[in-house]
Design an enzyme around this catalytic site. Structure first.
Site, PDB file in Angstrom:
ATOM      1  N   SER A 121       1.153   6.220  37.348  1.00  0.00           N
ATOM      2  CA  SER A 121       0.448   6.757  38.513  1.00  0.00           C
ATOM      3  C   SER A 121      -1.048   6.573  38.312  1.00  0.00           C
ATOM      4  O   SER A 121      -1.587   6.914  37.260  1.00  0.00           O
ATOM      5  CB  SER A 121       0.797   8.227  38.721  1.00  0.00           C
ATOM      6  OG  SER A 121       0.553   8.984  37.555  1.00  0.00           O
ATOM      7  N   ASP A 136       4.287  14.167  40.904  1.00  0.00           N
ATOM      8  CA  ASP A 136       5.670  14.649  40.996  1.00  0.00           C
ATOM      9  C   ASP A 136       6.351  14.096  42.247  1.00  0.00           C
ATOM     10  O   ASP A 136       7.542  13.765  42.232  1.00  0.00           O
ATOM     11  CB  ASP A 136       5.686  16.171  41.030  1.00  0.00           C
ATOM     12  CG  ASP A 136       4.978  16.783  39.831  1.00  0.00           C
ATOM     13  OD1 ASP A 136       5.044  16.194  38.733  1.00  0.00           O
ATOM     14  OD2 ASP A 136       4.329  17.835  40.005  1.00  0.00           O
TER      15      ASP A 136
END
Length: 318
Positions: free
Chosen positions: A226, A258
């Site tokens: 990410s 998440d």
């Protein structure tokens, strides 16, 4: 939307996220609160909530303080998430998140978690075994509380290696290093976590992709990196895809990583190919930026975001 097969999320060190909105954070000065909200937090709890919004059957497990578990109980009931948490005496820790509305910058103040006894971990192990009987994926997320060995995730991965469940590990530091050595199906570091893992600076997508490929060669099937405002990398033995971040209104960046994990797993459960999983993961992460708490807008909004995702394949030499 119909429910898809099961996923188990594990959160050993959850928290009550107390978010406080400020026009601007003035260190050393007077700050007036514009809004506040307390939500059930922890990386695996967030993943479970996003997966539930995406139509997945989810069981969430881990360790919770009994004295303030009600905020988690309400989330599980409201979202249809099966509860496999062990209740410990005392309170679940609180994490303060100071959110500057002008810039969406988040300053986090995390309290330590509770100390965990061997009996609690034994109880949790029984619950994990029972829950995983009906799950294709296990997502182990977040830090380890006091009293839990740094090898906990590695031991779990090794134990599940023969069961057919795919373990995605999202943690950091020594827990990540030990976990990678046990060869999980996937890991999801951010840039700083990947740099710490490989022991060097990774200044661009080429360096990040090369480092992720090295980890894949060591036995991890998939590495998702990410990159915040620079999107994400999705790397396996055959491909290295870079998804550019979508330009969307940002209310908060809390939980975006998440959401990325949840979107990718939902894509896998839907039978999407690499491209489709990367597009859905990126779209879900973007959608989460505009909603406070671990919630997503409707399916039409996510499909519209998926159509905007730009993927670029990085060749081995890049």
């Amino acid at each position: 939307m119909g429910r898809t097969p099961g996923v188990f999320t594990l959160t050993l060190n959850p928290a009550v996220d107390h978010s406080i909105g400020l026009p601007q954070l003035l260190p050393g000065g007077l700050n007036r609160v514009a809004w506040e909200k307390a939500t059930a937090g922890g990386k695996g709890v967030n993943v479970a909530s996003f997966l539930a919004d995406l139509g997945c059957c989810v069981t969430a497990g881990g360790l919770l303080g009994a004295d303030n578990a009600d905020i988690f109980d309400r989330v599980f009931l409201d979202r249809g998430i099966a509860d496999a948490f062990v209740r410990l005496p005392g309170r679940t820790r609180v994490n303060l998140k100071l959110i500057e509305e002008n810039s969406a910058t988040v300053t986090e103040i995390n309290f330590p978690g509770q100390a965990v006894a061997a009996a609690h971990l034994a109880d949790l192990q029984h619950r994990i075994d029972a829950a995983l009987a009906g799950c294709a994926y296990c997502i182990a997320s977040g830090s380890l509380p006091a009293g839990v060995r740094v090898e906990y995730y590695a031991d779990l991965i090794a134990r599940l290696a023969t069961t057919g469940q795919r373990v995605l590990l999202d943690t950091s530091g020594q827990a990540l290093r030990c976990g990678v050595a046990a060869h999980p199906w996937a890991i999801k570091p951010n840039q700083a976590e990947l740099e710490e893992l490989v022991g060097r600076r990774l200044p661009d997508c080429a360096a990040l992709g090369a480092a992720a490929r090295t980890i894949v060669e060591q036995g991890v099937h998939l590495v998702i990196v990410s990159l915040g405002g620079h999107g994400a990398l999705f790397v396996n033995a055959n491909r290295c895809l870079h998804a550019s971040a979508l330009a969307v209104p940002v209310r908060t960046t809390v939980g975006a990583g998440d959401a990325l994990v949840a979107g990718f797993i939902a894509g896998c459960l839907r039978g999407l190919a690499d491209d489709g999983c990367a597009r859905l993961a990126t779209a879900v992460a973007a959608a989460a930026l505009g909603v406070a708490g671990a919630r997503l807008p409707g399916e039409e909004s996510i499909e519209a975001l998926m159509a905007r995702v730009e993927l670029r394949e990085l060749p081995p030499g890049e």
